[in-house]
Design an enzyme around this catalytic site. Structure first.
Site, PDB file in Angstrom:
ATOM      1  N   ASP A 304      92.456 138.977  25.634  1.00 43.61           N
ATOM      2  CA  ASP A 304      92.731 138.660  26.330  1.00 43.61           C
ATOM      3  C   ASP A 304      93.712 139.113  26.908  1.00 43.61           C
ATOM      4  O   ASP A 304      95.137 139.496  26.373  1.00 43.61           O
ATOM      5  CB  ASP A 304      91.895 137.982  27.195  1.00 43.61           C
ATOM      6  CG  ASP A 304      90.903 137.998  28.465  1.00 43.61           C
ATOM      7  OD1 ASP A 304      90.802 139.488  29.097  1.00 43.61           O
ATOM      8  OD2 ASP A 304      90.754 137.138  28.592  1.00 43.61           O
TER       9      ASP A 304
HETATM   10  C1  NOJ Z   1      91.605 138.864  32.305  1.00 39.63           C
HETATM   11  C2  NOJ Z   1      89.364 138.739  31.868  1.00 39.63           C
HETATM   12  O1  NOJ Z   1      89.551 137.810  31.337  1.00 39.63           O
HETATM   13  C3  NOJ Z   1      89.003 139.656  30.808  1.00 39.63           C
HETATM   14  O2  NOJ Z   1      87.621 139.480  31.254  1.00 39.63           O
HETATM   15  C4  NOJ Z   1      88.813 141.187  31.342  1.00 39.63           C
HETATM   16  O3  NOJ Z   1      88.433 141.739  30.797  1.00 39.63           O
HETATM   17  C5  NOJ Z   1      90.430 141.947  31.465  1.00 39.63           C
HETATM   18  N1  NOJ Z   1      91.554 140.313  32.095  1.00 39.63           N
HETATM   19  C6  NOJ Z   1      90.820 143.071  31.952  1.00 39.63           C
HETATM   20  O4  NOJ Z   1      91.049 142.913  33.011  1.00 39.63           O
END
Ligand code: NOJ
Length: 771
Positions: A304
């Site tokens: 993530d």
């Molecule tokens: C953080 C989020 O937790 C995730 O779900 C998301 O896809 C990414 N950022 C990218 O934006």
């Protein structure tokens, strides 16, 4: 010999290999055959042949995912200037980008990757296509309330079609995190609290995004996230610690991920939380042992946002170098905006600290998805501005999102049948801060859509011209919010419009009140400790109620709310969530009875926040009931144990009666197929749909089982007066569970079976399972 003119560099390379092979071959037929051979190579062979040409730096480059130049969706660990990113891109040190969108913009970065780098490897272009690209479907939690897997799949297809037309080839969806805690803002992104329903929805969404062939021009790679257990963040607080046992992990958290893997999802995203002391981005147990080991997952795992770097802040890695060692060994293949792999990994491989085979494995997985998407055959396949113009916002997409929006609405209460509204001769007052709101119904995670593009409830209701409709806002819900990543500021003081709204309500035949949460009060980073109607809305509701009790309360919200007063006093309550672009049309059609609601809650509504986590499939405890009329049993002294609205609950304008429920047999052997049937009759005055739900209870087990577990459901249409026999089959797949060693077992013993229209179904039969 006639050679195809191929556009991209990799195909040029393949062709060159072919020519070379031909050159050294003997005779024209042999030459042709050899060329055919190259073009007939399997994806795995193509991956290996490319990998063999790559330097360590180029390999590590494939493991680096940079955010684009706008739409920041998290804190950046380094001032990631565009200049640096372009420089890295040109060196072949970037394998994927996120949040670059629009056919032209994608074409430009893709062109750099394909035409300016040594090997011309195309980029993955990821984006958070969570509930649509520009034309928005309901937020995923709402959509899950439809229990309509076909509609959910179609909605993901619309999202994939629009996103792919805008250059995107990979979505960071579906989020399949099970959660029992509505304080956690991200419940809006998921399928609710139940692993069985969540698994079915996970598969439907994966199928919708990826289609039948990933190489199709409107298919994009899906990503099951967040692996794993993020939905169990302690106290519902975002990015928090998770401490759960093996039973919850295997029986509740993992099943939707497994379902996504079994449905062929190409990628997984790990997550921000730790699990039992190990930040999951660094968890070998989850990523290597379970996902890539036991489940044999062949796609790749993306971290993530900066979560590899965050291993440092968790207190798990000393510095970036250690973070790179831990995460790469654990099986995090692609570093999202973390600047860890790109800074550290080459050195670590050269020093022999991280084995090159680990890097090779990650790169192989990433390249494989690129090949499967057809990016090597045509890296610009998603980059046609003319097509983009034609596809995005297509009429068919609006029809599809309207369809799923109607199906997502849940009728929570309809005392005195205030709904459906009469179509003529009524004075209707439409009141509330969300009644004319064109922005909040879009919900969170709608980066590519335009602000204020939802059909509001006011606009939807205006289409019904037989009544007199008067609209008064009554209040502002929030004082303001800025961009998508900003917090909203709730109005707790300004009552200016309240009197006027109350005055209007006095003379109305029916008051429709649209209350709930602002679109950015749920979603990532939006945990709440209070689940009431925010701001002064409760006050407005009670003030209107004091002058007119004929209220239809329409809720617009991204999570279950604790609306105990409303549930007790307001005769009619409609859960209208955040339904996306067509929100107001969907709600109006339901209010006026042009669509008979059939949604069922995918998540329990608590009476108050103190009951949280509250969920239908809880364990019995040793003192489940008050047997001696004293305080020594499992309960609260200030509120009853039951929820406000249970999982699976939802009414219709018609009524359904269940009869002739039976398990066909009373004793079975493990492995048998057990037939269960029930007759369902539409006994009311409307045609309508019902979600017939089947629950089991395993009464005594080596590790205790929940009091109920959903193990089947059928969404079925019934004409007025119609009876249908609904059949379910129970097998080992439904009757077993994971023990504390993570092993799936089926135990002999006594089972109860319940069938009905919610998790509180009372029709019961039983059977014995024998060895
Ligand atoms: C953080 C989020 O937790 C995730 O779900 C998301 O896809 C990414 N950022 C990218 O934006």
């Amino acid at each position: 010999m006639k050679l195809n003119i191929v556009k991209n560099k990799y195909n040029k390379i393949l062709s060159l290999i072919a020519i070379t092979l031909c050159f050294y071959g003997c005779g024209i037929n042999k030459k042709r055959n050899s060329q055919m051979e190259v073009l007939k190579m399997t994806v795995e062979e193509r991956v290996d042949s490319l990998l063999a040409k790559m330097t360590i730096a180029e390999k590590v480059g494939q493991m680096n995912l940079y955010n684009g130049f706008w739409d920041v969706t998290g804190p950046t660990p380094e001032a990631g200037s565009a200049k640096l990113k372009y420089e890295h891109l040109r060196k072949g040190w970037v394998g994927a980008m996120l949040s670059v969108r629009g056919a032209k913009n994608v074409q430009e970065v893709q062109r750099i990757a394909v035409e300016e780098t040594r090997l011309g490897i195309p980029l993955l272009i990821g984006f958070d296509v969570i509930h649509g690209y520009k034309t928005l479907s309901p937020i995923p939690l709402a959509e899950s309330a439809s229990w309509d897997l076909k509609a959910i799949e179609s909605s993901a297809r619309v999202a994939a079609t629009e996103a792919s037309a805008a250059g995107i080839n990979w979505t960071f969806a579906p989020m399949v995190d099970i959660s029992r805690d509505p304080r956690w803002g991200r419940v809006m992104e998921g399928g609710g609290e139940d692993p069985y329903l969540g698994s079915k929805i996970a598969s439907a969404r994966v199928q919708g995004f990826q289609g039948n062939d990933l190489a199709d021009e409107n298919s994009i790679a899906a990503c099951a996230k967040h692996f794993a257990a993020y939905g169990f963040s302690e106290a519902g607080k975002e990015y928090n610690t998770v401490d759960i046992g093996t039973s919850t992990l295997y029986n509740t958290v993992l099943p939707p991920f497994k379902a996504a893997a079994d449905s062929g999802v190409k990628t997984f995203m790990n997550s921000f939380n730790e699990l039992n002391g190990v930040p999951v981005t660094g968890s070998e147990f989850l990523q290597r042992d379970i996902l890539k080991g036991a489940w044999n997952f062949e796609g790749f795992v993306v971290s993530d946002w900066a979560s590899i770097n965050e291993l440092i802040f968790w207190g798990h890695a000393k510095d970036k170098r250690e973070a790179a060692i831990i995460a790469s060994r654990a099986g995090s293949d692609l570093d999202m905006e973390g600047y860890v792999y790109v800074r550290e990994l080459v050195k670590l491989v050269e020093e022999g600290v991280v084995k090159e085979s680990i890097v090779d494995d990650a790169v192989r997985r990433i390249l494989k998805v690129k090949f499967e998407l057809g990016l090597f055959d045509n890296p610009y396949k998603y980059c046609d501005p003319v097509n983009e113009e034609k596809v995005i916002g297509h009429k068919k997409h609006h029809e599809a999102v309207l369809d799923v929006a109607k199906k997502s609405i849940v009728l929570l209460k309809n005392e005195g049948n205030l709904l459906p509204l009469k179509k003529e001769g009524q004075k209707i007052a439409l009141i509330g801060p969300l009644a004319a709101d064109k922005n909040s119904p879009l919900g969170s995670w709608r980066i590519a859509s335009d602000d204020n593009t939802a059909v509001s409830v006011l606009e939807g209701m205006k289409k019904y011209t037989g009544n007199t409709l008067t609209h008064k806002k009554g209040l502002d819900l929030v004082v303001g919010h800025t961009a998508f990543i900003e917090e909203v500021v709730v109005n707790n003081t300004n009552r200016d419009g309240m009197d006027e709204a109350v005055e209007t309500a006095k003379s109305a035949d029916v008051v429709v009140m649209v209350l709930g949460e602002h679109g950015f009060q749920s979603g990532e980073g939006r945990s709440r400790t209070n689940l009431d109607l925010p701001g002064l809305q409760q006050e407005l509701l009670e003030a209107v109620f004091a002058v007119n009790k004929n209220i239809v309360l329409v809720l617009n919200n991204g999570r279950p709310l604790a609306i105990e007063w409303a549930a007790k006093n307001i005769p009619t309550i409609v859960e209208g969530w955040q339904l996306g672009t067509q929100s107001g049309n969907a709600i109006a059609q339901v209010l006026y009875g042009d669509y008979n609601p059939s949604g069922k809650l995918p998540m329990t509504f608590p009476r108050n926040v103190g009951q949280v986590p509250i969920y239908y499939n809880y364990k019995s405890t040793g003192r489940p009931e008050n047997t001696n009329d004293n305080v020594f049993w499992s309960h609260y002294i200030d509120v009853e144990n039951t929820p406000l609205y249970p999982f699976g609950h939802g009414l219709s304008y018609t009524t359904f009666e269940y009869s002739n429920f039976k398990v066909h047999g009373s004793e079975f052997a493990i492995g048998d197929e057990i037939k269960v049937t029930v007759d369902v009759t539409n006994t009311g005055n409307y045609d309508g749909k019902e979600v017939i739900q089947l629950y089991i209870r395993d009464l005594h087990a080596s590790t205790t089982r929940p009091v109920r577990e959903l193990k089947g459901f059928e969404l079925t249409h019934f004409n007025k007066g119609e009876t249908k026999t609904i059949e379910f089959t129970l097998t080992d797949k439904e009757l077993g569970f994971f023990n504390n060693q993570g092993k799936y077992i089926v135990e002999a013993g006594d089972f109860e079976v319940f069938v009905g229209g919610s998790s509180t179904a009372t029709l019961k039969d039983s059977f014995i399972l024998k060895h």
